[in-house]
Design an enzyme around this catalytic site. Structure first.
Site, PDB file in Angstrom:
ATOM      1  N   GLY A 155       4.482   2.892   2.070  1.00 42.52           N
ATOM      2  CA  GLY A 155       5.697   3.181   1.316  1.00 42.52           C
ATOM      3  C   GLY A 155       6.044   2.176   0.225  1.00 42.52           C
ATOM      4  N   SER A 203       0.845  -1.188   0.000  1.00 41.78           N
ATOM      5  CA  SER A 203       0.000   0.000   0.000  1.00 41.78           C
ATOM      6  C   SER A 203       0.882   1.241   0.000  1.00 41.78           C
ATOM      7  CB  SER A 203      -0.942   0.016   1.201  1.00 41.78           C
ATOM      8  OG  SER A 203      -0.383   0.764   2.245  1.00 41.78           O
ATOM      9  N   LYS A 204       0.307   2.264  -0.606  1.00 40.27           N
ATOM     10  CA  LYS A 204       1.050   3.514  -0.743  1.00 40.27           C
ATOM     11  C   LYS A 204       1.401   4.063   0.636  1.00 40.27           C
ATOM     12  CE  LYS A 204      -1.070   7.118  -2.042  1.00 40.27           C
ATOM     13  NZ  LYS A 204      -1.716   8.286  -2.571  1.00 40.27           N
ATOM     14  N   SER A 205       0.434   3.916   1.579  1.00 41.19           N
ATOM     15  CA  SER A 205       0.665   4.506   2.897  1.00 41.19           C
ATOM     16  C   SER A 205       1.810   3.807   3.643  1.00 41.19           C
ATOM     17  CB  SER A 205      -0.616   4.476   3.719  1.00 41.19           C
ATOM     18  OG  SER A 205      -1.092   3.161   3.777  1.00 41.19           O
TER      19      SER A 205
END
Ligand code: GLU
Length: 272
Positions: A249, A245-247
């Site tokens: 990283g 996930s982007k959150s």
């Protein structure tokens, strides 16, 4: 003809998990002699950004994928979702609810399969207090009285054609929101209306989406829409063993490309 689709949300850049899902879907579309469609699931207007839309096209082409135009875009289809919701409302299956997240969390005694607090049905029993924005919820008990027990067919990812019958348990979700306070639909309603509008025959999605399929087959039955076959593919996990996930990283496909990684090596790392 078999019709498969990849349906990303342009709320961020695509990462390896999206690449796996897109390549998996395109692979099986080709294997089955069917079509590979793209759909943009952008009902979250506050998070949708034009640069994410452009990057989806760009990244998928970089991976070597191709799809027919025009691409279905959910933000252009609110009238279709409203019409579907109206049909449910006319049969007494939708009710308005003005409870806030905080109120729902404070009263909840359980959680849905995504871990969100289960709605206790206050507005179904007593109606909204009034003067506040409302969302529309499905009266799940009433819906299940109409449909009775539901099942759907799951095909194992390899080979795609080994079918198993699965019983749906939509009751685990409670009275789900079908129209949010900010848009005239929710993910569940839009995905069901659009899979039918695009005549999708095989839904290929990650295992994390398996529980929400129980709601989708219920909505298909209530709306008289055909039920596709389902395949739940593996998830690409990060080094920490969690979903990318982007959150947390995870690098996007653009980051990998900028670092000199080739599309060919991404494909072969993912098994395509
Ligand atoms: N739009 C959803 C996502 O990006 C997936 C769509 C689906 O398979 O139903 O996670």
């Amino acid at each position: 003809m078999p019709v498969l689709r990849f349906a990303p949300s342009p709320n961020g850049y695509l990462h390896l998990g999206h690449a796996y899902s897109a390549l998996f879907t395109a692979f099986w579309a080709r294997r089955l002699g069917g079509a590979f469609l793209l759909r943009l699931e952008d009902i979250d207007l506050a998070r949708r950004k034009p640069e994410f839309v452009a990057a989806i096209y760009d990244d998928l082409r970089w991976l070597g994928l191709d799809w027919p135009e025009p691409v279905m875009v959910q933000s252009e289809r609110f009238a279709a979702y409203e019409a579907a919701a109206d049909r449910l409302r006319d049969r007494g299956l939708l009710y308005d609810c003005d409870c806030t997240r905080q109120e729902i969390a404070a009263r909840a005694t359980g959680a849905d399969p995504d871990g969100a607090p289960l709605y206790d049905g206050k507005c179904r029993l007593h109606g909204p207090a009034g003067g506040r924005p409302t969302q529309a919820r499905l009266d799940l008990g009433r819906a299940l009285e109409l449909t009775g027990p539901l099942s759907f067919t799951v095909c194992a990812p390899t080979p795609l054609d080994r079918p198993q019958i699965r019983y749906a348990r939509p009751e685990l979700w409670g009275d789900v929101v079908l129209q949010r306070k900010d848009t005239p639909t929710s993910y569940h309603l839009a995905v069901v209306v659009d899979d039918a509008a695009q005549a999708v025959t095989h839904v290929t999605r990650g295992r994390d989406m398996e529980p929400s399929t129980d709601i989708h087959v219920l909505l298909q039955m209530l709306l008289g829409l055909p039920q596709p076959l389902y395949t739940f593919h593996r998830l690409i996990l990060g080094a920490d063993g969690r979903k990318l996930s982007k959150s947390r990283g995870s690098p996007s496909l653009r980051d990998l490309r900028a670092a000199g990684v080739s599309a060919e090596s991404v494909r072969s790392e993912l098994g395509f």
